[in-house]
Design a protein around this motif. Structure first.
Motif, PDB file in Angstrom:
ATOM      1  N   ASP A 195     -22.958  -0.710   6.354  1.00 27.54           N
ATOM      2  CA  ASP A 195     -22.736  -2.142   6.921  1.00 27.54           C
ATOM      3  C   ASP A 195     -21.476  -2.410   6.531  1.00 27.54           C
ATOM      4  O   ASP A 195     -20.681  -3.502   7.101  1.00 27.54           O
ATOM      5  CB  ASP A 195     -23.906  -3.029   6.665  1.00 27.54           C
ATOM      6  N   ALA A 196     -20.941  -2.298   5.181  1.00 29.25           N
ATOM      7  CA  ALA A 196     -19.874  -2.814   4.536  1.00 29.25           C
ATOM      8  C   ALA A 196     -19.188  -1.660   3.603  1.00 29.25           C
ATOM      9  O   ALA A 196     -19.799  -0.874   3.213  1.00 29.25           O
ATOM     10  CB  ALA A 196     -19.889  -4.284   3.796  1.00 29.25           C
ATOM     11  N   VAL A 197     -17.736  -1.679   3.564  1.00 29.72           N
ATOM     12  CA  VAL A 197     -17.140  -0.745   2.859  1.00 29.72           C
ATOM     13  C   VAL A 197     -16.023  -1.423   2.193  1.00 29.72           C
ATOM     14  O   VAL A 197     -15.227  -2.214   2.610  1.00 29.72           O
ATOM     15  CB  VAL A 197     -16.055   0.156   3.800  1.00 29.72           C
ATOM     16  N   VAL A 198     -16.124  -1.283   0.869  1.00 28.18           N
ATOM     17  CA  VAL A 198     -15.122  -1.839  -0.230  1.00 28.18           C
ATOM     18  C   VAL A 198     -14.191  -0.604  -0.496  1.00 28.18           C
ATOM     19  O   VAL A 198     -14.424   0.551  -0.803  1.00 28.18           O
ATOM     20  CB  VAL A 198     -15.530  -2.310  -1.461  1.00 28.18           C
ATOM     21  N   ILE A 199     -12.842  -0.982  -0.309  1.00 28.63           N
ATOM     22  CA  ILE A 199     -11.644   0.006  -0.239  1.00 28.63           C
ATOM     23  C   ILE A 199     -10.960  -0.575  -1.528  1.00 28.63           C
ATOM     24  O   ILE A 199     -10.306  -1.622  -1.368  1.00 28.63           O
ATOM     25  CB  ILE A 199     -10.951   0.434   0.875  1.00 28.63           C
ATOM     26  N   GLY A 200     -10.590   0.155  -2.403  1.00 30.78           N
ATOM     27  CA  GLY A 200      -9.540  -0.190  -3.621  1.00 30.78           C
ATOM     28  C   GLY A 200      -9.917  -0.216  -4.797  1.00 30.78           C
ATOM     29  O   GLY A 200      -9.346   0.238  -5.878  1.00 30.78           O
ATOM     30  N   PRO A 201     -11.108  -0.334  -5.608  1.00 28.95           N
ATOM     31  CA  PRO A 201     -11.369  -0.476  -6.745  1.00 28.95           C
ATOM     32  C   PRO A 201     -11.184   0.913  -7.623  1.00 28.95           C
ATOM     33  O   PRO A 201     -11.725   2.074  -7.029  1.00 28.95           O
ATOM     34  CB  PRO A 201     -12.810  -0.872  -6.939  1.00 28.95           C
ATOM     35  N   GLY A 202     -10.204   1.088  -8.362  1.00 36.32           N
ATOM     36  CA  GLY A 202      -9.888   2.226  -9.176  1.00 36.32           C
ATOM     37  C   GLY A 202      -9.240   3.293  -8.033  1.00 36.32           C
ATOM     38  O   GLY A 202      -9.221   4.410  -8.441  1.00 36.32           O
ATOM     39  N   LEU A 203      -8.670   2.919  -6.953  1.00 36.40           N
ATOM     40  CA  LEU A 203      -8.402   3.870  -5.943  1.00 36.40           C
ATOM     41  C   LEU A 203      -6.831   4.763  -6.772  1.00 36.40           C
ATOM     42  O   LEU A 203      -6.777   6.008  -6.327  1.00 36.40           O
ATOM     43  CB  LEU A 203      -7.704   3.316  -4.627  1.00 36.40           C
ATOM     44  N   GLY A 204      -6.203   3.867  -7.370  1.00 31.22           N
ATOM     45  CA  GLY A 204      -4.851   4.500  -7.919  1.00 31.22           C
ATOM     46  C   GLY A 204      -3.796   4.816  -6.636  1.00 31.22           C
ATOM     47  O   GLY A 204      -4.095   4.045  -5.541  1.00 31.22           O
ATOM     48  N   LYS A 205      -2.752   5.285  -7.028  1.00 31.35           N
ATOM     49  CA  LYS A 205      -1.637   5.270  -6.101  1.00 31.35           C
ATOM     50  C   LYS A 205      -1.102   6.777  -5.753  1.00 31.35           C
ATOM     51  O   LYS A 205       0.085   6.776  -5.280  1.00 31.35           O
ATOM     52  CB  LYS A 205      -0.479   4.744  -6.902  1.00 31.35           C
ATOM     53  N   ASP A 206      -1.950   7.619  -5.931  1.00 33.42           N
ATOM     54  CA  ASP A 206      -1.587   9.052  -5.399  1.00 33.42           C
ATOM     55  C   ASP A 206      -1.599   9.102  -3.974  1.00 33.42           C
ATOM     56  O   ASP A 206      -2.218   8.654  -3.107  1.00 33.42           O
ATOM     57  CB  ASP A 206      -2.846  10.026  -5.847  1.00 33.42           C
ATOM     58  N   PRO A 207      -0.314   9.643  -3.666  1.00 31.41           N
ATOM     59  CA  PRO A 207      -0.211   9.413  -2.054  1.00 31.41           C
ATOM     60  C   PRO A 207      -1.252  10.002  -0.852  1.00 31.41           C
ATOM     61  O   PRO A 207      -1.474   9.220  -0.195  1.00 31.41           O
ATOM     62  CB  PRO A 207       1.491  10.272  -1.883  1.00 31.41           C
ATOM     63  N   ALA A 208      -1.755  10.970  -1.390  1.00 33.47           N
ATOM     64  CA  ALA A 208      -2.827  11.613  -0.442  1.00 33.47           C
ATOM     65  C   ALA A 208      -4.249  11.060  -0.494  1.00 33.47           C
ATOM     66  O   ALA A 208      -4.684  10.517   0.471  1.00 33.47           O
ATOM     67  CB  ALA A 208      -3.175  13.087  -0.965  1.00 33.47           C
ATOM     68  N   VAL A 209      -4.509  10.207  -1.705  1.00 34.85           N
ATOM     69  CA  VAL A 209      -5.454   9.337  -1.865  1.00 34.85           C
ATOM     70  C   VAL A 209      -5.197   8.056  -0.986  1.00 34.85           C
ATOM     71  O   VAL A 209      -6.207   7.559  -0.251  1.00 34.85           O
ATOM     72  CB  VAL A 209      -5.869   9.067  -3.439  1.00 34.85           C
TER      73      VAL A 209
END
Length: 411
Positions: A185-199
């Motif tokens: 129902d909901a998606v959180v995007i970003g916590p601990g994502l990092g900056k790797d280009p593929a990620v």
């Protein structure tokens, strides 16, 4: 002191006529929580509410501090009441998943705590299920923190080429995660994502797929960089919440051509207030939660703020707790909309002349306000217990009791 806290909590209701029972009870619980947290802190200076000026303490003829409605968030009670109405009941006939399903996209070898806190906050707030989609190097670590989360090592493992070049690994990752999105129902995007280009590329693909499927979106931390790179990911999409801090807000405004990248000013700063309005207008849909000593919330046609009842300690991970809590409330609203019971995008935009408190409360603003209020209440309880030693895990442990006090009359 307790009665004063109650009057402070009720100040907003005096603006629009007689309060209904639900907002009144919520104000009563907010005041009670403030009083309890203060007593646990050992008395003395009142940490969690506006201090009484010395002149007012000695003059009975002076107006009380709650008489000045400009010092109160007039629309916060309406936002919190809207959020409270989305809370699913706990009844014997319900089955797993009906009380919300949340996904967190983030977590890499360097950052494993952030997605854990966000996902666990969603569970502690009341979501039935929480999944984490992370890199292979983070999966075992996150699983090791506890058995309550379902962890998928689907983000790329850092095998991308140069930044800016399309990555087959990113496309495969986004496709694999997108196959799971109809379950959430909901998606959180970003916590601990990092900056790797593929990620980062994979996460952008997930955000687009989540939007196409009508899921609620919460973009936090590194997820906000996705919006800076491509504002179209969320432009015009109302079931979305952006949660920048002062520095992240400056970068977001600059990406939209609305600032020079300087951090947001303090509450009441006219320049920042104007920039908040401009950013909201430019994105034309998402709710903005600008975190700070006062949390400022805005979406087209609606503004409010959440203040007080917080912690003097600024421990890493508190923002992740807020993102997960807001996602839980957003998931409830989106799920209700999918069942045909309202919710989803929430109220309409519109409004003008500053009379935004007369407009319907957008669901994303309500969810963000509830997440902010709940995190502040949990942090207040944790700080009262641990003081300077408080960490995000302590805040997480207080989410359940704080929820009960704010929304269920418990405690």
């Amino acid at each position: 002191m307790w009665g004063r806290d109650l009057r402070l909590s009720l100040c907003a209701f005096s603006h629009g006529g007689s309060p209904s029972r639900a907002p009144f009870l919520m104000a009563l619980r907010l005041a009670r929580l403030t009083h309890v947290a203060t007593r646990r802190a050992g008395g003395g200076r009142h940490l969690l509410s506006t201090p009484r000026p010395a002149a007012m303490a000695t003059s009975s003829s002076s107006p009380p501090p709650w008489a000045d409605l400009a010092t109160c968030a007039e629309t916060a009670p309406a936002a919190l009441s809207t959020a409270a109405a989305s809370i699913p009941p706990l009844t014997p006939g319900r089955y797993k998943g009906q009380a919300g399903r949340v996904a967190v996209v983030g977590g890499c070898a360097e950052y494993t705590g952030a997605p854990f806190f966000a996902a666990m906050a969603a569970l502690r707030t009341g979501s039935d299920l929480a999944h984490v989609f992370c890199t292979p190097g983070a999966a075992a670590v996150i699983k090791g923190y506890g058995p309550d989360l379902i962890v998928h090592p689907y983000l790329p493992g850092g095998d991308a080429g140069a930044a800016g070049a399309p990555s087959p690994a990113a496309a495969a990752s986004a496709s694999a995660i997108a196959a799971w999105l109809p379950r959430f129902d909901a998606v959180v995007i970003g916590p601990g994502l990092g900056k790797d280009p593929a990620v980062v590329e994979a996460a952008a693909g997930v955000a687009a797929a989540a939007r196409a499927g009508g899921a609620g979106l919460v973009l936090d931390a590194d997820g906000l960089a996705l919006v800076c790179a491509d504002p179209g990911l969320v432009r015009g999409y109302s079931p979305a919440i952006l949660t920048p801090n002062a520095a992240e807000f400056g970068r977001l405004a600059a990406a939209l051509g609305l600032g020079d990248g300087s951090p947001a000013g303090p509450p009441g700063d006219a320049g920042t207030d104007a920039t908040v309005a401009a950013v909201v207008a430019a994105l034309d849909g998402p709710a903005l939660l600008l975190k700070g000593s006062t949390d400022r919330l805005a979406s087209p046609g609606f503004t409010t703020s959440i203040a007080g009842r917080g912690s003097l300690r600024r421990a890493g991970g508190q923002g992740d707790v807020l993102a997960g809590a807001a996602a839980a409330f957003l998931a409830w609203s989106v799920a209700a909309g999918r069942r045909g019971g309202g919710g989803g995008g929430g109220g309409s935009g519109g409004g003008g002349g500053g009379e935004t408190h007369h407009q319907p409360v957008p669901a994303a603003v309500a969810a963000a306000a509830a997440g902010a209020a709940l995190t502040r209440a949990a942090a207040a309880r944790a700080f009262a217990r641990h003081g300077r030693a408080m960490v995000a895990a302590d805040v997480l442990g207080e989410v359940g009791p704080a929820f009960a006090e704010l929304f269920e009359g418990g405690g």
